[in-house]
Design an enzyme around this catalytic site. Structure first.
Site, mmCIF file in Angstrom:
data_model
loop_
_atom_site.group_PDB
_atom_site.id
_atom_site.type_symbol
_atom_site.label_atom_id
_atom_site.label_comp_id
_atom_site.label_asym_id
_atom_site.label_seq_id
_atom_site.Cartn_x
_atom_site.Cartn_y
_atom_site.Cartn_z
ATOM 1 N N CYS A 193 0.819 -1.196 0.000
ATOM 2 C CA CYS A 193 0.000 0.000 0.000
ATOM 3 C C CYS A 193 0.854 1.247 0.000
ATOM 4 O O CYS A 193 2.078 1.203 -0.002
ATOM 5 C CB CYS A 193 -0.901 0.016 1.237
ATOM 6 S SG CYS A 193 -1.854 -1.501 1.446
ATOM 7 N N ASP A 224 -3.758 -8.836 8.525
ATOM 8 C CA ASP A 224 -2.673 -8.536 9.459
ATOM 9 C C ASP A 224 -2.730 -7.131 10.031
ATOM 10 O O ASP A 224 -2.086 -6.845 11.043
ATOM 11 C CB ASP A 224 -1.311 -8.781 8.799
ATOM 12 C CG ASP A 224 -1.155 -8.091 7.455
ATOM 13 O OD1 ASP A 224 -2.123 -7.473 6.972
ATOM 14 O OD2 ASP A 224 -0.056 -8.173 6.871
ATOM 15 N N ILE A 229 14.356 -11.328 -17.227
ATOM 16 C CA ILE A 229 14.629 -10.321 -18.251
ATOM 17 C C ILE A 229 15.984 -10.609 -18.875
ATOM 18 O O ILE A 229 16.962 -10.922 -18.176
ATOM 19 C CB ILE A 229 14.618 -8.910 -17.623
ATOM 20 C CG1 ILE A 229 13.188 -8.477 -17.325
ATOM 21 C CG2 ILE A 229 15.288 -7.895 -18.522
ATOM 22 C CD1 ILE A 229 12.343 -8.230 -18.556
ATOM 23 N N SER A 265 11.598 -12.294 -4.517
ATOM 24 C CA SER A 265 12.888 -11.982 -5.131
ATOM 25 C C SER A 265 14.011 -12.613 -4.326
ATOM 26 O O SER A 265 13.805 -13.107 -3.220
ATOM 27 C CB SER A 265 13.091 -10.462 -5.205
ATOM 28 O OG SER A 265 13.554 -9.953 -3.965
ATOM 29 N N GLY A 266 15.230 -12.551 -4.868
ATOM 30 C CA GLY A 266 16.399 -13.100 -4.176
ATOM 31 C C GLY A 266 17.274 -12.049 -3.547
ATOM 32 O O GLY A 266 18.425 -12.337 -3.187
#
Length: 631
Positions: free
Chosen positions: A2, A100, A291, A363-364
């Protein structure tokens, strides 16, 4: 995920215009396209834009506690909210929603400021307590979620998830901080201890701010830090097993969502590890995307495809070309402040690709900082061992003299680029690491500035805050201090800013399981030999993940998410490089020697030097100044 914004009067509880809060939120509608809301009370206003992830039909914000005493606006995810909900319910709390957000309200009412230590996740939130007339602002441990704030001339404090939220307020001053320009030229971004606009602050990672309406703006208080002061005493095999457990726990906790979920996959160790553990925990194929580049030596899509085949993922790929440079103004608008990490472009493109099929992507990011995966960390580790053997005076005389005369050979193979190493060995470890991290060293920056701007900066240099941070680090070695600096300085200012803005620009929630604070705290206690070994960083991660991934993925040279800006500025973007010295906002600023800028562009285009990163910095600064109205 948000966007939040609000106003709080520090002196007297003046009325707050809801339309003003609405305008601040509307400027960030990309962060929350699914809905919004505004709440105002005496001297306070809170606004929210929502991207629905958990409890999609419920949990509207701003959210009031059941007794009406507290009101919350929240950006992020609390991954242990179900466990906290059960604990709080046992203590007498009641809940009306399944999300949450309400858990934060109940945790605040039960534990006050101590609630932060119990929250596992990424977050920035503002909580107003009507009974105490206090506003509590908090940011997560590592700084995954951003929060800007600024005191205004009417006695109020404005806050927002992005600078553009503050820019929507007419009383915000738009005056450039000259030290922020110096910081930007050094690092390629404006670090969290500063903002491009004077008077605007970023709440630091792991910090909170409690405002009491007594006319005072206190300094933020730190509620979490990572310590490298201790070491694990267990056997390597036991530590490897514990690491796998923590990795699995971090990944699975971030797979909770009521909307489609997937992952970024570059084919490197980190993203491949995340995908492997997601596949293990999923009944269906994991949705992955990557990508590629139209410059062959920078393209990693073959490795990503190898991992995708191994785990039977639903994989998609897209290629970035020089034509994508046309999006530079869009990038400048995303970041508000100048931001020159060129990998933001492919990161944005992979976020766009992911958003076509999912709303949440794992993601890493984070493993390089935590487990010593960067080349500069390995160099610093070996240099620091040599520093301990040779006294400072002897090092300065020997290596400083050699470094001064050794040619700077950007064009040469890496083993022959000894100038930086020689200069680093002549310095103290903190100064040397600052040199390694900086894009442009102090001498280069000074050569770009006008005499007037150098006088305005005075004795300030961008390296000073980083050196001070490393010197005060809870650490035992040079490698510890380097990693601490990466986690506290580089990670929130560069990596997490890049991922947050590019993902939020397309209304995608990015989650970073490798930044689970329990994993970070575990990594900080690893012996150095389990972080760096046989010339490899992230050693324990690589050995632990051998049960999932082939050596071809785990031990290949680290490539990173690189954008071929150097080639672009010598080809289709040469005219853009030449325009730097005459571009209106930059040229009129009075900060730069425009003749010098023109010479830099010509040297790069002719191939005599590689100034690709510097040219990208200048282009992004120019575009940002234009967006801030400094033209």
């Amino acid at each position: 995920m948000c966007g939040i914004a609000g106003l709080f009067h520090l002196h007297t509880p003046k009325p707050v215009d809801p339309a003003r809060i609405e305008a601040m939120c509307t400027a960030m509608v990309h962060r929350g396209p699914d809905g919004g809301g505004v709440w105002v009370g005496p001297g306070v206003g809170l606004g929210h834009r929502r991207l629905s992830i958990i409890d999609v039909a419920g949990s509207p914000q701003p959210m009031a506690s059941p007794d009406g005493r507290a009101v919350l606006v929240f950006n992020g995810e609390i991954y242990n909210y179900r466990e906290l909900r059960a604990e709080l319910r046992a203590l007498g709390a009641t809940f009306r929603t399944d999300g949450d957000s309400e858990v934060i309200l109940a945790a605040w009412q039960q534990w006050g400021e101590g609630c932060l230590a119990r929250l596992h996740g990424m977050f920035a939130f503002a909580l107003y307590d009507l009974a105490e007339r206090t506003l509590f602002l908090a940011r997560d441990r590592l700084g995954v979620k951003p929060l800007y704030y600024a005191p205004l001339s009417d006695g109020s404090l404005a806050f927002a998830s992005e600078l553009k939220g503050l820019l929507a307020h007419p009383l915000l001053r738009r005056e450039i901080d000259p030290q922020a320009v110096e910081d930007y030229l050094a690092w390629g971004y404006v670090p969290d201890h500063r903002c491009i606009l004077s008077g605007v602050h970023k709440l630091p990672a792991g910090h909170a701010l409690l405002l009491r309406g007594n006319g005072q703006l206190p300094a933020p208080s730190q509620w979490w830090d990572v310590s490298f002061a201790d070491r694990h005493a267990g056997r390597p095999a036991d530590l490897e097993a514990e690491l796998v457990h923590l990795l699995r726990q971090a990944v699975t906790s971030r797979m909770v969502a009521d909307v489609p979920l997937g992952a970024f996959l570059s084919g490197g160790v980190d993203s491949s590890s995340v995908v492997a553990l997601m596949a293990e925990a999923s009944s269906g194929p994991v949705k992955t995307c990557s990508i590629g580049f139209d410059v062959g030596e920078l393209d990693e899509t073959g490795y990503a495809a190898r991992v995708a085949r191994q785990f039977a993922t639903d994989h998609r790929t897209r290629t970035v070309s020089p034509d994508d440079f046309g999006a530079v103004d869009t990038l400048a608008a995303m970041f508000d402040e100048p931001f020159a990490d060129a990998s933001a472009l492919p990161t944005w493109r992979v976020c766009q690709l992911a958003r076509e099929s999912v709303t949440v992507a794992l993601s890493g990011d984070g493993a390089d900082e935590a487990f010593a995966g960067y080349r500069r960390q390995r160099f610093h580790y070996h240099e620091d061992r040599l520093r301990r053997l040779v006294p400072q005076g002897a090092r300065a005389a020997l290596f400083g003299s050699l470094g001064a005369v050794y040619p700077k050979a950007d064009w040469a193979p890496r083993p022959l680029r000894a100038k930086t190493t020689l200069l680093a060995l002549a310095e103290a470890g903190e100064q040397a690491y600052a040199r390694a991290l900086a894009i442009n060293d102090p001498a280069t920056r000074d050569s770009l500035y006008t005499a007037a701007f150098r006088r305005e900066l005075g004795d300030y240099r961008a390296e000073q805050p980083l050196v001070a941070l490393m010197q005060a680090a809870p650490a035992r070695s040079g490698l510890d201090r380097a990693q601490y600096a990466d986690l506290r300085f580089w990670l929130p200012g560069d990596i997490l800013t890049k991922v947050d803005r590019t993902s939020m620009a397309v209304s995608l929630e990015a989650r970073e399981p490798l930044l689970d604070h329990r994993l970070i705290e575990f990594a900080a206690r690893l012996p150095e030999g389990l972080r760096i070994k046989r010339g490899q960083g992230k050693w324990l991660v690589k050995t632990a993940m051998r049960r999932y991934l082939p050596d071809e993925i785990l031990f290949r040279p680290k490539q990173g998410f690189v954008t071929p800006t150097a080639q672009w500025f010598r080809g289709p973007l040469a005219a853009t490089a030449r325009s730097i010295a005459t571009s209106a906002p930059l040229a009129r600023s009075g900060w730069f020697d425009t003749t010098r800028l023109g010479a830099i562009a010509e040297a790069h285009i002719a191939g005599r030097s590689d100034h690709g990163r510097l040219l990208w910095q200048l282009v992004m600064l120019d575009r940002s100044l234009g967006r801030l109205g400094m033209s």
